[in-house]
Scaffold this active site. Structure first.
Site, short mmCIF file in Angstrom:
data_model
loop_
_atom_site.label_atom_id
_atom_site.label_comp_id
_atom_site.label_asym_id
_atom_site.label_seq_id
_atom_site.Cartn_x
_atom_site.Cartn_y
_atom_site.Cartn_z
N GLY A 255 -50.43 73.18 -15.75
CA GLY A 255 -50.19 72.70 -17.10
C GLY A 255 -50.89 71.43 -17.50
O GLY A 255 -50.75 70.98 -18.64
N GLU A 293 -50.71 75.07 -9.51
CA GLU A 293 -51.43 76.17 -10.16
C GLU A 293 -52.28 75.68 -11.33
O GLU A 293 -52.01 76.02 -12.49
CB GLU A 293 -50.43 77.23 -10.63
N PRO A 294 -53.32 74.89 -11.09
CA PRO A 294 -54.16 74.46 -12.21
C PRO A 294 -54.92 75.63 -12.82
O PRO A 294 -55.42 76.52 -12.11
CB PRO A 294 -55.12 73.46 -11.56
N GLY A 295 -55.01 75.65 -14.12
CA GLY A 295 -55.78 76.69 -14.82
C GLY A 295 -56.70 76.04 -15.82
O GLY A 295 -57.89 75.83 -15.58
N ARG A 296 -56.13 75.69 -16.99
CA ARG A 296 -56.91 75.07 -18.05
C ARG A 296 -57.71 73.87 -17.53
O ARG A 296 -58.89 73.71 -17.83
CB ARG A 296 -55.97 74.64 -19.17
N TYR A 335 -52.71 78.31 -31.51
CA TYR A 335 -52.08 77.07 -31.09
C TYR A 335 -52.45 75.87 -31.95
O TYR A 335 -51.99 74.75 -31.68
CB TYR A 335 -52.48 76.73 -29.64
N CYS A 360 -62.88 88.96 -41.03
CA CYS A 360 -62.29 89.13 -42.36
C CYS A 360 -60.87 88.60 -42.41
O CYS A 360 -59.90 89.34 -42.65
CB CYS A 360 -62.35 90.60 -42.77
N GLU A 361 -60.72 87.32 -42.15
CA GLU A 361 -59.45 86.61 -42.23
C GLU A 361 -59.74 85.20 -42.73
O GLU A 361 -60.61 84.52 -42.18
CB GLU A 361 -58.78 86.51 -40.85
N TYR A 389 -59.03 80.17 -21.73
CA TYR A 389 -58.35 81.07 -22.65
C TYR A 389 -59.25 81.68 -23.73
O TYR A 389 -58.84 82.67 -24.35
CB TYR A 389 -57.12 80.40 -23.28
#
Length: 452
Positions: A255, A293-296, A335, A360-361, A389
């Site tokens: 995190g 558990e490093p991810g980002r 986010y 198209c948004e 991500y």
């Protein structure tokens, strides 16, 4: 600080600092990453494209390995592969000594394909299916994190008689983290893990099992956290449950946040690990084994995304529309994540623009009020810190083809994931009528139009 009063960077150096370590400007003022000019990469591999600086990725992994070895030798870092479930990325991180955390059958398949040691695989998920658990057991996954009582029921059926599966029990630490609500995971009522009374009952079931071995506990409080206090409170919550044995395992999750913008100031890896291990010394047995558990924080800063500006619309807000958007980066939409950007050949400075996507948004806006210097159609636009991500959440909205992943090192570049083709988009359709439709020819025609 609000978007409207954000300072314009004083120099190109401010912006280059957001790109992978070692990035610089060449004599012509063009951005160079991994020894490669970004405009050259865009020409060779097309856009959008995800560019990974392999040296920066390895260096970040080594930071974690060194910090853990210094502060708690009986420990292991495992890569939260949901952040970037690309086999080449997983391969590099396992080569640097990390295990792999997977949260689904596809991530498990990617980890195994990358050559990860099954004994160092940690299997997560709040709704693991029979198929996924069977895959994990058959592959010899070292640890499965039990998230609920149904996990216990399924594993009791799936683990063969005479075999034993190591498990951790995920506990809700009831820690409120200062992050986006969609990225908070440790608060009361979270969908992940068990509240303490249920966890106590689950632990009793696991201790009575002849097929499952309870090794310890797991907790996770959220993602993109820019201070260490929530992590230490989670350690305190685990310690309050009492000792599980001399050699218990405590998985403290991940995190740690990253620097997406000029204003972000996350803790360093050293500060993060020291805060965790100091809390562990105060709350947990000295003989415990720690897992993080490093991810980002492992992968975000090692990568960037290249786009090509398609059109520039002057007006009350100058709109710079690129050939990607929410198909390859959903983080701003999901986010509200802020990114920065620059014209690759004219880094830094410029007037505020809205960098918008091609989908198209109206919500397909990548960055509002981002300074871009004299943007023109055809310019290569570089967005740093997209290693986490963006690849994971890429999609085919409006028939977009998911972008390639390109590794750069020492001035050389190669694809590790190719760009999707139109054939790929139709490959799973079981009732395709191709009379009069030549997708292959259409792809060639599109390429020819781009070159023209």
């Amino acid at each position: 600080m609000t978007v409207t009063d954000r300072p314009v960077p004083a120099s190109a150096a401010d912006l280059v600092d957001l790109f992978p370590t070692g990035s610089h400007l060449d004599r012509d003022g063009e951005l160079v990453v991994g020894g490669c000019r970004l405009t050259d990469l865009a020409e060779r591999f097309g856009t959008p494209a995800v560019i990974v600086d392999e040296a920066a990725l390895r260096a970040r992994a080594r930071e974690y390995v060194r910090a853990l070895a210094a502060h708690w030798p009986n420990s292991q870092a495992v890569f939260a592969s949901k952040a970037f479930p690309c086999t080449a990325v997983i391969r590099v991180l396992t080569e640097e000594g990390l295990g792999v955390d997977v949260a689904g059958g596809g991530e498990l398949a990617a980890a195994l394909a990358a050559g990860a040691d099954p004994a160092r695989i940690v299997v997560h998920g709040n709704a693991k299916t029979d198929e996924e658990l069977a895959m994990a057991v058959e592959a010899g996954a070292g640890t499965i994190v039990v998230d609920n009582h149904d996990d216990i029921d399924r594993l009791e059926r799936l683990v063969p008689a005479g075999a034993e599966q190591r498990v951790l029990l995920r506990v809700i630490p009831e820690v409120e983290a200062d992050t986006h609500a969609a990225m908070a995971t440790g608060h009361r009522g979270a969908k992940f893990g068990l509240a303490v009374p249920d966890a106590v009952r689950a632990a009793a079931r696991l201790r009575a099992s002849d097929r499952l071995r309870l090794e310890g506990l797991h907790a996770h409080v959220g993602s993109q956290l820019l201070e260490t206090a929530p992590f230490t409170r989670a350690v305190e919550a685990l310690g309050a449950l009492g000792e599980l044995g001399e050699h218990a395992v405590y998985d403290l999750g991940g995190g740690l946040g990253v620097r997406y913008t000029y204003d972000d100031a996350p803790p360093s890896v050293e500060e993060y690990v020291r805060a965790l291990t100091d809390a562990a010394r105060a709350q947990l047995p000295d003989t415990a084994r720690l897992i993080i558990e490093p991810g980002r924080s492992l992968v975000a800063g090692a990568a960037l995304t290249l786009y090509r500006a398609v059109t520039v619309k002057p007006g009350p807000r100058t709109l710079v529309a690129v050939d990607g958007g929410m198909g390859d980066n959903l983080e701003p939409m999901l986010y509200g994540q802020r990114f920065e950007a620059t014209v690759a050949a004219r880094a830094g400075g410029g007037d505020p623009c809205d960098l918008v996507g091609r989908h198209c948004e109206s919500g397909d806006t990548l960055i509002r009020d981002v300074p871009l210097r004299d943007p023109r159609p055809g310019d290569v636009i570089a967005v740093p810190v997209t290693g986490a991500y963006c690849y994971s959440l890429s999609n085919n909205y409006n028939g977009a083809r998911r972008p390639p992943v390109v590794f750069c090192a020492n001035g050389t570049a190669h694809e590790v994931v190719r760009r999707e083709t139109y054939e790929d988009l139709l490959r799973r359709d079981v009732d395709v009528r191709t009379d009069g439709v030549d997708v292959r020819a259409g792809r060639v025609a599109v390429r020819a139009a781009r070159e023209a």
